[in-house]
Design a protein around this motif. Structure first.
Motif, mmCIF file in Angstrom:
data_model
loop_
_atom_site.group_PDB
_atom_site.id
_atom_site.type_symbol
_atom_site.label_atom_id
_atom_site.label_comp_id
_atom_site.label_asym_id
_atom_site.label_seq_id
_atom_site.Cartn_x
_atom_site.Cartn_y
_atom_site.Cartn_z
ATOM 1 N N VAL A 116 -1.104 -14.066 -0.457
ATOM 2 C CA VAL A 116 -2.224 -13.570 0.345
ATOM 3 C C VAL A 116 -2.216 -12.039 0.355
ATOM 4 N N ILE A 117 -1.045 -11.456 0.515
ATOM 5 C CA ILE A 117 -0.917 -9.994 0.510
ATOM 6 C C ILE A 117 -1.310 -9.427 -0.846
ATOM 7 N N ASP A 118 -0.834 -10.055 -1.931
ATOM 8 C CA ASP A 118 -1.187 -9.591 -3.285
ATOM 9 C C ASP A 118 -2.694 -9.635 -3.506
ATOM 10 N N GLU A 119 -3.336 -10.705 -3.077
ATOM 11 C CA GLU A 119 -4.794 -10.820 -3.237
ATOM 12 C C GLU A 119 -5.520 -9.752 -2.419
ATOM 13 N N TYR A 120 -5.047 -9.526 -1.211
ATOM 14 C CA TYR A 120 -5.655 -8.503 -0.353
ATOM 15 C C TYR A 120 -5.524 -7.121 -0.985
ATOM 16 N N LEU A 121 -4.324 -6.776 -1.442
ATOM 17 C CA LEU A 121 -4.099 -5.464 -2.048
ATOM 18 C C LEU A 121 -4.941 -5.283 -3.311
ATOM 19 N N GLU A 122 -5.046 -6.320 -4.121
ATOM 20 C CA GLU A 122 -5.869 -6.234 -5.331
ATOM 21 C C GLU A 122 -7.339 -6.029 -4.974
ATOM 22 N N GLN A 123 -7.825 -6.784 -3.993
ATOM 23 C CA GLN A 123 -9.225 -6.659 -3.556
ATOM 24 C C GLN A 123 -9.507 -5.256 -3.024
ATOM 25 N N GLU A 124 -8.639 -4.734 -2.179
ATOM 26 C CA GLU A 124 -8.844 -3.405 -1.596
ATOM 27 C C GLU A 124 -8.713 -2.298 -2.643
ATOM 28 N N THR A 125 -7.780 -2.444 -3.575
ATOM 29 C CA THR A 125 -7.624 -1.456 -4.643
ATOM 30 C C THR A 125 -8.848 -1.465 -5.554
ATOM 31 N N ASN A 126 -9.336 -2.645 -5.916
ATOM 32 C CA ASN A 126 -10.530 -2.752 -6.760
ATOM 33 C C ASN A 126 -11.763 -2.153 -6.086
ATOM 34 N N SER A 181 5.759 -12.098 8.019
ATOM 35 C CA SER A 181 4.594 -12.894 7.600
ATOM 36 C C SER A 181 4.092 -12.460 6.223
ATOM 37 N N ALA A 182 4.273 -11.200 5.868
ATOM 38 C CA ALA A 182 3.869 -10.736 4.530
ATOM 39 C C ALA A 182 4.813 -11.281 3.470
ATOM 40 N N ARG A 208 -10.560 1.258 -1.837
ATOM 41 C CA ARG A 208 -10.174 1.540 -0.456
ATOM 42 C C ARG A 208 -8.673 1.753 -0.325
ATOM 43 N N LEU A 209 -7.934 1.445 -1.386
ATOM 44 C CA LEU A 209 -6.494 1.676 -1.457
ATOM 45 C C LEU A 209 -6.190 2.311 -2.799
ATOM 46 N N ALA A 210 -5.118 3.046 -2.864
ATOM 47 C CA ALA A 210 -4.672 3.635 -4.123
ATOM 48 C C ALA A 210 -3.237 3.206 -4.371
ATOM 49 N N SER A 243 8.241 9.250 -0.755
ATOM 50 C CA SER A 243 8.671 10.052 0.388
ATOM 51 C C SER A 243 7.571 10.964 0.922
ATOM 52 N N ALA A 244 6.559 11.244 0.107
ATOM 53 C CA ALA A 244 5.476 12.115 0.556
ATOM 54 C C ALA A 244 4.355 11.333 1.229
ATOM 55 N N LEU A 245 4.485 10.014 1.318
ATOM 56 C CA LEU A 245 3.439 9.183 1.897
ATOM 57 C C LEU A 245 3.855 8.648 3.251
ATOM 58 N N GLN A 246 2.880 8.480 4.125
ATOM 59 C CA GLN A 246 3.099 7.766 5.375
ATOM 60 C C GLN A 246 2.606 6.354 5.140
ATOM 61 N N VAL A 247 3.496 5.387 5.214
ATOM 62 C CA VAL A 247 3.121 4.007 4.961
ATOM 63 C C VAL A 247 3.340 3.176 6.208
ATOM 64 N N SER A 248 2.567 2.122 6.313
ATOM 65 C CA SER A 248 2.679 1.205 7.442
ATOM 66 C C SER A 248 2.991 -0.179 6.902
ATOM 67 N N PRO A 249 3.658 -1.010 7.689
ATOM 68 C CA PRO A 249 4.008 -2.338 7.209
ATOM 69 C C PRO A 249 2.773 -3.234 7.100
ATOM 70 N N LEU A 250 2.833 -4.156 6.171
ATOM 71 C CA LEU A 250 1.786 -5.155 6.034
ATOM 72 C C LEU A 250 2.231 -6.432 6.739
ATOM 73 N N GLY A 251 1.254 -7.171 7.243
ATOM 74 C CA GLY A 251 1.534 -8.439 7.892
ATOM 75 C C GLY A 251 0.266 -9.272 7.951
ATOM 76 N N ILE A 252 0.440 -10.530 8.207
ATOM 77 C CA ILE A 252 -0.701 -11.448 8.309
ATOM 78 C C ILE A 252 -0.769 -11.971 9.743
ATOM 79 N N ILE A 253 -1.968 -11.930 10.281
ATOM 80 C CA ILE A 253 -2.172 -12.424 11.649
ATOM 81 C C ILE A 253 -2.848 -13.769 11.585
#
Length: 116
Positions: A83-93, A76-77, A96-98, A106-116
């Motif tokens: 939609v994902i790009d807009e969400y990431l930009e909003q959260e970074t601005n 879905s992402a 709340r995200l870096a 490799s030093a980060l724990q990441v989770s998949p993005l998706g749209i519900i």
């Protein structure tokens, strides 16, 4: 373990391909510093102020973790990239995200993005 000994357990690890990330808190550190100026336990006060400024260490040892980061986002992402790009930009601005961090995460724990 008490908070002060936990904080001194080990230094914050660095990663050669990532710039340090400043922690974010909606709490105003200068206000906390002023309000805690006369707090009797100066070690605890300094722990709280440093944690608000630089993040709190919680004693997590990533070397023993069995988590595996997600390699790709949900379909879905992919089909709703705008939609994902807009969400990431909003959260970074909103701090709340870096990121972005480059190709070696490799030093980060990441989770998949998706749209519900």
């Amino acid at each position: 373990a008490d908070l002060l000994s936990l904080d001194k357990q080990r230094p914050v690890a660095s990663h050669p391909h990532m710039d340090p990330v400043k922690s974010f808190s909606p709490l105003v550190v200068s206000t906390w510093r002023r309000e805690l100026a006369c707090f009797p336990d100066v070690h605890f006060r300094d722990y709280v102020l440093a944690g608000l400024s630089d993040g709190f260490r919680i004693g997590f040892d990533h070397a023993g973790a069995k988590c595996k980061p997600s390699r790709r986002n949900m379909s879905s992402a992919t089909t709703n990239g705008r939609v994902i790009d807009e969400y990431l930009e909003q959260e970074t601005n909103a701090c709340r995200l870096a990121g972005p961090f480059g190709t070696d995460c490799s030093a980060l724990q990441v989770s998949p993005l998706g749209i519900i």
